[in-house]
Design a protein around this motif. Structure first.
Motif, PDB file in Angstrom:
ATOM      1  N   LYS A   6       0.821  -1.213   0.000  1.00  0.00           N
ATOM      2  CA  LYS A   6       0.000   0.000   0.000  1.00  0.00           C
ATOM      3  C   LYS A   6       0.853   1.261   0.000  1.00  0.00           C
ATOM      4  O   LYS A   6       0.553   2.228  -0.713  1.00  0.00           O
ATOM      5  N   TYR A   7       1.942   1.260   0.792  1.00  0.00           N
ATOM      6  CA  TYR A   7       2.763   2.458   0.946  1.00  0.00           C
ATOM      7  C   TYR A   7       4.047   2.456   0.120  1.00  0.00           C
ATOM      8  O   TYR A   7       4.743   3.469   0.059  1.00  0.00           O
ATOM      9  N   GLN A   8       4.356   1.330  -0.511  1.00  0.00           N
ATOM     10  CA  GLN A   8       5.595   1.249  -1.282  1.00  0.00           C
ATOM     11  C   GLN A   8       5.661   2.306  -2.387  1.00  0.00           C
ATOM     12  O   GLN A   8       6.732   2.805  -2.734  1.00  0.00           O
ATOM     13  N   LEU A   9       4.524   2.698  -2.925  1.00  0.00           N
ATOM     14  CA  LEU A   9       4.492   3.655  -4.035  1.00  0.00           C
ATOM     15  C   LEU A   9       5.007   5.043  -3.646  1.00  0.00           C
ATOM     16  O   LEU A   9       5.314   5.866  -4.517  1.00  0.00           O
ATOM     17  N   TYR A  10       5.084   5.327  -2.331  1.00  0.00           N
ATOM     18  CA  TYR A  10       5.594   6.620  -1.869  1.00  0.00           C
ATOM     19  C   TYR A  10       7.124   6.665  -1.858  1.00  0.00           C
ATOM     20  O   TYR A  10       7.710   7.711  -1.584  1.00  0.00           O
ATOM     21  N   PHE A  11       7.760   5.526  -2.152  1.00  0.00           N
ATOM     22  CA  PHE A  11       9.210   5.447  -2.020  1.00  0.00           C
ATOM     23  C   PHE A  11       9.849   4.932  -3.308  1.00  0.00           C
ATOM     24  O   PHE A  11       9.367   3.975  -3.917  1.00  0.00           O
ATOM     25  N   GLU A  12      10.923   5.595  -3.704  1.00  0.00           N
ATOM     26  CA  GLU A  12      11.653   5.158  -4.901  1.00  0.00           C
ATOM     27  C   GLU A  12      12.343   3.827  -4.655  1.00  0.00           C
ATOM     28  O   GLU A  12      12.372   2.965  -5.539  1.00  0.00           O
ATOM     29  N   ARG A  13      12.904   3.669  -3.462  1.00  0.00           N
ATOM     30  CA  ARG A  13      13.565   2.414  -3.133  1.00  0.00           C
ATOM     31  C   ARG A  13      12.519   1.362  -2.763  1.00  0.00           C
ATOM     32  O   ARG A  13      11.526   1.646  -2.106  1.00  0.00           O
ATOM     33  N   LYS A  14      12.741   0.149  -3.171  1.00  0.00           N
ATOM     34  CA  LYS A  14      11.824  -0.945  -2.887  1.00  0.00           C
ATOM     35  C   LYS A  14      12.380  -1.832  -1.776  1.00  0.00           C
ATOM     36  O   LYS A  14      13.594  -2.020  -1.652  1.00  0.00           O
ATOM     37  N   VAL A  15      11.499  -2.369  -0.984  1.00  0.00           N
ATOM     38  CA  VAL A  15      11.903  -3.276   0.096  1.00  0.00           C
ATOM     39  C   VAL A  15      12.473  -4.551  -0.526  1.00  0.00           C
ATOM     40  O   VAL A  15      11.834  -5.180  -1.372  1.00  0.00           O
ATOM     41  N   SER A  16      13.663  -4.925  -0.108  1.00  0.00           N
ATOM     42  CA  SER A  16      14.311  -6.110  -0.672  1.00  0.00           C
ATOM     43  C   SER A  16      13.953  -7.393   0.089  1.00  0.00           C
ATOM     44  O   SER A  16      13.931  -8.482  -0.479  1.00  0.00           O
ATOM     45  N   LYS A  17      13.653  -7.228   1.392  1.00  0.00           N
ATOM     46  CA  LYS A  17      13.341  -8.406   2.202  1.00  0.00           C
ATOM     47  C   LYS A  17      12.544  -7.998   3.440  1.00  0.00           C
ATOM     48  O   LYS A  17      12.790  -6.960   4.025  1.00  0.00           O
ATOM     49  N   VAL A  18      11.571  -8.838   3.808  1.00  0.00           N
ATOM     50  CA  VAL A  18      10.775  -8.618   5.020  1.00  0.00           C
ATOM     51  C   VAL A  18      10.960  -9.813   5.945  1.00  0.00           C
ATOM     52  O   VAL A  18      10.758 -10.968   5.530  1.00  0.00           O
ATOM     53  N   SER A  19      11.369  -9.556   7.192  1.00  0.00           N
ATOM     54  CA  SER A  19      11.550 -10.626   8.173  1.00  0.00           C
ATOM     55  C   SER A  19      10.584 -10.408   9.335  1.00  0.00           C
ATOM     56  O   SER A  19      10.371  -9.273   9.765  1.00  0.00           O
ATOM     57  N   ILE A  20      10.007 -11.496   9.826  1.00  0.00           N
ATOM     58  CA  ILE A  20       9.092 -11.439  10.973  1.00  0.00           C
ATOM     59  C   ILE A  20       9.747 -12.167  12.132  1.00  0.00           C
ATOM     60  O   ILE A  20      10.049 -13.365  12.037  1.00  0.00           O
ATOM     61  N   LYS A  21       9.963 -11.439  13.226  1.00  0.00           N
ATOM     62  CA  LYS A  21      10.647 -12.006  14.381  1.00  0.00           C
ATOM     63  C   LYS A  21       9.872 -11.731  15.664  1.00  0.00           C
ATOM     64  O   LYS A  21       9.044 -10.820  15.713  1.00  0.00           O
ATOM     65  N   LYS A  22      10.163 -12.514  16.697  1.00  0.00           N
ATOM     66  CA  LYS A  22       9.550 -12.283  18.006  1.00  0.00           C
ATOM     67  C   LYS A  22      10.540 -11.495  18.862  1.00  0.00           C
ATOM     68  O   LYS A  22      11.383 -12.074  19.549  1.00  0.00           O
ATOM     69  N   ASN A  23      10.446 -10.180  18.802  1.00  0.00           N
ATOM     70  CA  ASN A  23      11.331  -9.321  19.585  1.00  0.00           C
ATOM     71  C   ASN A  23      10.681  -8.957  20.911  1.00  0.00           C
ATOM     72  O   ASN A  23       9.462  -8.915  21.025  1.00  0.00           O
ATOM     73  N   LYS A  24      11.512  -8.647  21.902  1.00  0.00           N
ATOM     74  CA  LYS A  24      11.001  -8.264  23.214  1.00  0.00           C
ATOM     75  C   LYS A  24      10.717  -6.774  23.309  1.00  0.00           C
ATOM     76  O   LYS A  24       9.877  -6.351  24.107  1.00  0.00           O
ATOM     77  N   THR A  25      11.421  -5.969  22.527  1.00  0.00           N
ATOM     78  CA  THR A  25      11.268  -4.522  22.668  1.00  0.00           C
ATOM     79  C   THR A  25      10.909  -3.815  21.373  1.00  0.00           C
ATOM     80  O   THR A  25       9.941  -3.071  21.327  1.00  0.00           O
ATOM     81  N   LEU A  26      11.656  -4.050  20.301  1.00  0.00           N
ATOM     82  CA  LEU A  26      11.437  -3.320  19.057  1.00  0.00           C
ATOM     83  C   LEU A  26      10.207  -3.825  18.306  1.00  0.00           C
ATOM     84  O   LEU A  26      10.037  -5.016  18.096  1.00  0.00           O
ATOM     85  N   TRP A  27       9.356  -2.892  17.885  1.00  0.00           N
ATOM     86  CA  TRP A  27       8.210  -3.249  17.051  1.00  0.00           C
ATOM     87  C   TRP A  27       8.655  -3.480  15.610  1.00  0.00           C
ATOM     88  O   TRP A  27       8.038  -4.266  14.883  1.00  0.00           O
TER      89      TRP A  27
END
Length: 227
Positions: free
Chosen positions: A135-156
């Motif tokens: 949805k929001y990628q179109l606002y950015f010239e650079r494209k996301v190269s990789k998405v990782s999903i992790k169980k972090n304790k602090t960082l969202w």
């Protein structure tokens, strides 16, 4: 003395105003105090720091300590033992090995076991995260190269600006969709601004004017009884 901390010890626990804090002496210049999501306070102390300086530092930050302690206590009591949040809504959680798969039924989340429950959350998280990224990628010239999903304790979430990689916390699945959407746009904005200076927030606000309100949805909730 309202607390006791022996400098001979490199680490330990000290008492301050009926509160126990973990401490550790380190090669640092300044005292640092952190509060984790499970209500634990950790104090890092410079090797040259005296007990008097430690006590003065804690007193100076008494209001900050009280605020985080209150937030933790409120969050800890916000969920009953057999309940869980999914996309901001509270469901009764029920485990039964006879269930074919994890599913929602009215006000219940029915799961075969914890492993199957996490698979359910990951599947939904991947679908939701990718939807907002697209949805929001179109606002950015650079494209996301990789998405990782992790169980972090602090960082969202986090963004590796150099390689355009986005890391997102699986526990976001407990939050309302508006909060999830904010975190994703926040991290995408780092593709353009690898900092939190004024330009970053100005750009973020142009796309999502209510981002400050959405940001509040992320605060004050402990991960107690969550995945």
């Amino acid at each position: 003395m309202k607390y006791g901390v022996k400098k001979a010890l490199k680490k330990g626990v000290l008492s301050f105003e009926n509160l126990e804090l973990k401490f550790e002496y380190k090669k640092i210049k300044y005292l640092r105090l952190k509060a984790s999501n499970d209500g634990e306070f950790k104090l890092s102390i410079p090797l040259t720091c005296t007990e008097t300086e430690v006590f003065a530092f804690l007193q100076k930050n008494q209001t900050w300590i009280d605020k985080h302690l209150k937030r933790f206590l409120n969050a800890k009591t916000s969920l009953q033992k057999d309940t869980i949040r999914f996309l901001g809504r509270i469901y009764t959680l029920r485990f039964d090995e006879n269930f074919a798969k994890t599913r929602l039924y009215k006000n219940e989340l029915l799961a075969k076991n914890k492993k199957d429950l996490e698979i359910f959350f990951r599947q939904h998280a991947l679908r939701i995260f990718n939807f907002y990224i697209q949805k929001y990628q179109l606002y950015f010239e650079r494209k996301v190269s990789k998405v990782s999903i992790k169980k972090n304790k602090t960082l969202w979430g986090s963004c590796n600006h150099r390689f355009a990689r986005i890391n997102l916390n699986l526990r976001l699945i407990h939050k309302p969709l508006k909060a999830i959407e904010y975190v994703i746009l926040h991290e995408l904005t780092h593709l353009k601004f690898p900092h939190h200076q004024k330009e970053f927030y100005d750009f973020l606000g142009q796309i999502m004017p209510d981002f400050r309100q959405r940001e509040q949805l992320l605060k004050g909730l402990n991960f107690t009884h969550q995945i």
